[in-house]
Write an enzyme that holds these catalytic residues in place. Structure first.
Site: not given
Ligand code: 5GP
Length: 177
Positions: A99-100, A94, A102-103, A154, A126, A39, A160, A147
């Site tokens: 949700t945080g 990033e 992944t990071l 994507d 978010k 992304g 993308r 979203f």
């Molecule tokens: P987290 O682990 O913080 O919930 O999600 C992080 C990853 O989820 C981002 O790097 C991204 O790839 C995907 N993601 C989260 N929200 C969105 C969104 O609104 N649109 C898209 N395309 N991907 C998202």
């Protein structure tokens, strides 16, 4: 259907501002940019051209969503760093912090490799969906709980290539600030 949320000109202006801040903060140092695939590839490409300190770019591939629009909480490494980051100043780039989860996982992985410092740069945040709070040192925009696609982001690998960030579907009205 994609409804525009952040136009191209606003993205360009914000990327320039973040690049200037990073250039100031890392003056006199070398930087390792860790771009989180897929992304953030578009954001990274624009951002590195707005940074004026010497840097190298590494890619770290993770997958957290598959083809759905809800986070599974599970993170899978799809591509590891090609070079060590021991003793380096690392800036993680990033696309979006939702949700945080992944990071949080990513930062644990990177810190275990002994870098001198690790900071985070995210294009979008978010806060409404935060599960694991993470400090974002450089942030592009805060957005509502919608979203988004485009500018590297994507849905099922599509969109993308949109030059702007937009909201997918007929969801609620949303704002970016
Ligand atoms: P987290 O682990 O913080 O919930 O999600 C992080 C990853 O989820 C981002 O790097 C991204 O790839 C995907 N993601 C989260 N929200 C969105 C969104 O609104 N649109 C898209 N395309 N991907 C998202």
């Amino acid at each position: 259907m994609v409804r525009p949320l952040i136009p191209e000109a606003d993205l360009a202006r914000r990327v320039r501002e973040i690049g200037e801040a990073i250039t100031r903060d890392y003056a006199g140092r070398d930087l390792v940019i860790v771009s989180v695939l897929k992304g953030s590839f578009v954001f990274t490409a624009d951002l590195v051209r707005a940074i004026e300190v010497p840097l190298r770019v590494e890619f770290f591939g993770v997958r957290s969503y598959g083809h759905r629009t809800e986070s599974s909480g599970e993170v899978q490494i799809t591509l590891d760093l090609a070079h060590p980051i021991t003793g380096e100043d690392v800036l993680v780039v990033e696309d979006i912090v939702d949700t945080g989860l992944t990071l949080t996982y990513l930062l644990e992985q990177l810190r275990a490799r002994g870098p001198r410092s690790v900071r985070v740069c995210a294009l979008l945040h978010k806060p409404a969906r935060c599960v694991r709070p993470v400090d974002i040192d450089y942030l592009g925009f805060t957005i509502d709980d919608v979203f988004v696609v485009g500018y590297g982001l994507d849905h099922a690998e599509r969109y993308r290539n949109l030059p702007y960030v937009g909201v997918l579907g007929d969801g609620p009205e949303a704002a970016a600030r």
